[in-house]
Write a protein that holds these residues in place. Sequence first.
Motif, PDB file in Angstrom:
ATOM      1  N   ARG A  25      22.902 -23.020 -82.622  1.00  0.00           N
ATOM      2  CA  ARG A  25      24.082 -23.969 -82.410  1.00  0.00           C
ATOM      3  C   ARG A  25      23.581 -25.323 -82.934  1.00  0.00           C
ATOM      4  O   ARG A  25      24.423 -26.260 -82.753  1.00  0.00           O
ATOM      5  N   GLY A  26      22.709 -25.304 -83.889  1.00  0.00           N
ATOM      6  CA  GLY A  26      21.996 -26.658 -84.371  1.00  0.00           C
ATOM      7  C   GLY A  26      22.987 -27.483 -85.106  1.00  0.00           C
ATOM      8  O   GLY A  26      22.984 -28.699 -84.859  1.00  0.00           O
ATOM      9  N   ASN A  27      23.918 -26.690 -85.741  1.00  0.00           N
ATOM     10  CA  ASN A  27      24.901 -27.382 -86.750  1.00  0.00           C
ATOM     11  C   ASN A  27      26.134 -28.132 -85.914  1.00  0.00           C
ATOM     12  O   ASN A  27      26.773 -28.598 -86.308  1.00  0.00           O
ATOM     13  N   GLN A  28      26.266 -27.744 -84.729  1.00  0.00           N
ATOM     14  CA  GLN A  28      27.436 -28.041 -83.851  1.00  0.00           C
ATOM     15  C   GLN A  28      26.827 -29.169 -82.721  1.00  0.00           C
ATOM     16  O   GLN A  28      27.650 -29.612 -82.376  1.00  0.00           O
ATOM     17  N   LEU A  29      25.588 -29.611 -82.791  1.00  0.00           N
ATOM     18  CA  LEU A  29      25.128 -30.536 -81.787  1.00  0.00           C
ATOM     19  C   LEU A  29      25.263 -31.799 -82.411  1.00  0.00           C
ATOM     20  O   LEU A  29      25.282 -32.080 -83.397  1.00  0.00           O
ATOM     21  N   SER A  30      25.270 -32.924 -81.650  1.00  0.00           N
ATOM     22  CA  SER A  30      25.205 -34.172 -81.920  1.00  0.00           C
ATOM     23  C   SER A  30      23.794 -34.749 -82.464  1.00  0.00           C
ATOM     24  O   SER A  30      22.877 -34.062 -82.205  1.00  0.00           O
ATOM     25  N   ASP A  31      23.746 -35.771 -83.257  1.00  0.00           N
ATOM     26  CA  ASP A  31      22.626 -36.229 -83.875  1.00  0.00           C
ATOM     27  C   ASP A  31      21.589 -36.497 -82.853  1.00  0.00           C
ATOM     28  O   ASP A  31      20.160 -36.403 -82.941  1.00  0.00           O
ATOM     29  N   ASP A  32      22.221 -37.376 -81.925  1.00  0.00           N
ATOM     30  CA  ASP A  32      21.158 -37.606 -80.590  1.00  0.00           C
ATOM     31  C   ASP A  32      20.394 -36.577 -80.064  1.00  0.00           C
ATOM     32  O   ASP A  32      19.298 -36.490 -79.702  1.00  0.00           O
ATOM     33  N   ASP A  33      21.497 -35.526 -79.910  1.00  0.00           N
ATOM     34  CA  ASP A  33      20.729 -34.220 -79.041  1.00  0.00           C
ATOM     35  C   ASP A  33      19.926 -33.456 -79.968  1.00  0.00           C
ATOM     36  O   ASP A  33      18.737 -32.757 -79.523  1.00  0.00           O
ATOM     37  N   ILE A  34      20.002 -33.392 -81.247  1.00  0.00           N
ATOM     38  CA  ILE A  34      19.254 -32.856 -82.452  1.00  0.00           C
ATOM     39  C   ILE A  34      17.672 -33.635 -82.234  1.00  0.00           C
ATOM     40  O   ILE A  34      16.736 -33.068 -82.212  1.00  0.00           O
ATOM     41  N   ARG A  35      17.960 -35.008 -82.383  1.00  0.00           N
ATOM     42  CA  ARG A  35      16.721 -35.799 -82.410  1.00  0.00           C
ATOM     43  C   ARG A  35      16.014 -35.487 -81.065  1.00  0.00           C
ATOM     44  O   ARG A  35      14.513 -35.559 -81.210  1.00  0.00           O
TER      45      ARG A  35
END
Length: 536
Positions: A25-35
């Motif tokens: 689900r990486g492409n569905q997460l927000s930039d903050d969650d990814i960082r």
Amino acid sequence: MRQAPADRRASITAWRQLTDILAQRGNQLSDDDIRRSLHALAVLRQRVPESVRRDCARAVARHGRFAPLVALYANDVPAVSAIMLRDARLAEADWLALLPATSAMARSVLAGRSDLPHGVYRALASLGSASVALPQPEAAAHEEPAPTAEATPEPASEGHPSQISELVRRIDKYQSTRTQPAQSRAPRAAFLFETGPDGVVHWVEGVTRGAVIGLSIAEAAYGGEPGTDGVAAGAFRQRAEIINARMLLEGTPAEAGEWRFSALPWFDPATGQFRGYRASARRPHRNEMPFGRPASEDSGDSIRQLIHELRSPLNAISGFAQIISGQMFGPVSHGYRGMAETIVADAASVQSIIDDLETAARSGSAGTGAPSDEVVDIGVVVTQVESELAALLADQRVDLSISRVGGPFLGLAGDADVRRMVGRLLTALVDVSEPGAILVGQLVTESRHDDMLQLRVVRPATIRFATAADLLDPGFSPEGEAPGAAVLSLGFSLRLVDSLARGSGGRLDIGHNALTLHLPSANSKAEVELEAQQGE
């Protein structure tokens, strides 16, 4: 991410969960969650064993579509990054963004793949050869470092010495193998060789070099001289694939005699220039030997073993395909059902081939037999075979016309054997007939008291002038320059028909104009029984 793992087990669990979430689900997460996720993985990496990181990379690599996660694993130790980079699937733009942040080791793994977008290979080439390192050997990459009393260096720092040592070891092993005398090697039933653009063999492995080096596949050898047959020479002229061509060698008993080889042409990838052939050779199978050559004592056992080894996986494949086709475990899409039905049909065709092989082995070991007591109407069998061949005749655009002369057509033979003989004979002749041809035959009984019934079929134009030895040779092809014959070639089929006929007290004659199947007649026996009944 809000939790702070207290021990090693909790760190491993967090690593696995974060990796799985980002992969799916990486492409569905927000930039903050990814960082935050990537930062957490970077912190946890020192507390997670390398074996766990390798397992996670192997689990998500083929489904890896999230470029930041691939980049994180690509900058791990070589044993982990290689697993991820060998199977990850990213868009071309993601690969191009990833390359500048990868190490030379990671780029060497990508350079070895053959399924990346063309732009990625251009980018790798533009970075130059200095940006690519030798990959760490896979065996060494999967070994856990042994504990020592000294402090263990970082994995990244020990990669280069181990790569060089492994490379030196492989070179020493290769050179020691090439310097061993040929006499010390165990006899082999196969070998490899290569030719130059002139067709002359210049490299060989598996047999003594002197037995093969210098032979040419560009010209056919005659009179029992060492060399190859006309099939290889014809394919060489057209730069075509060679399949099961003959090669005759001289030398020690382990090398001398007849071989079969298959070869592929290869061309310079830069210029497209023809560079020669790369080939593998093996000893011929029994059904590839010329007709009448005595077989070894264990040939029947080896064929029966082969048949058993073929049937077991074939039955498994066919069974699973029938389960899918019949939707026994639940609904299946129409496309998958179609594929399963095709597999079932193909398995049935292969099963008929195996049956023919078994019949040939059984009839070959039984030798000439006596007429059977079973009476079969051969005229009815021929009619049924004509009907069964309708689809093949339409596909090949060949007409089949078999007339009846005399009668009745009662024969002393097993019904199954007669169907196999007639079917295999007609199928083989239809296969070698040209489109638009008419295959003409006659079912003949000369007299009620004649000992034999005859099924005569006029030779198709493609084999009109072929000798009997050629027609009985499984390597023979009417085209003359064909790469090779199929398993059920004309030669195999004719020898199978002859073996079955002789087992029933008949034979197959190959004349100048026609092929004639002789089978014992039961007409006189039926007439005697009728006269006896009338007398009573």
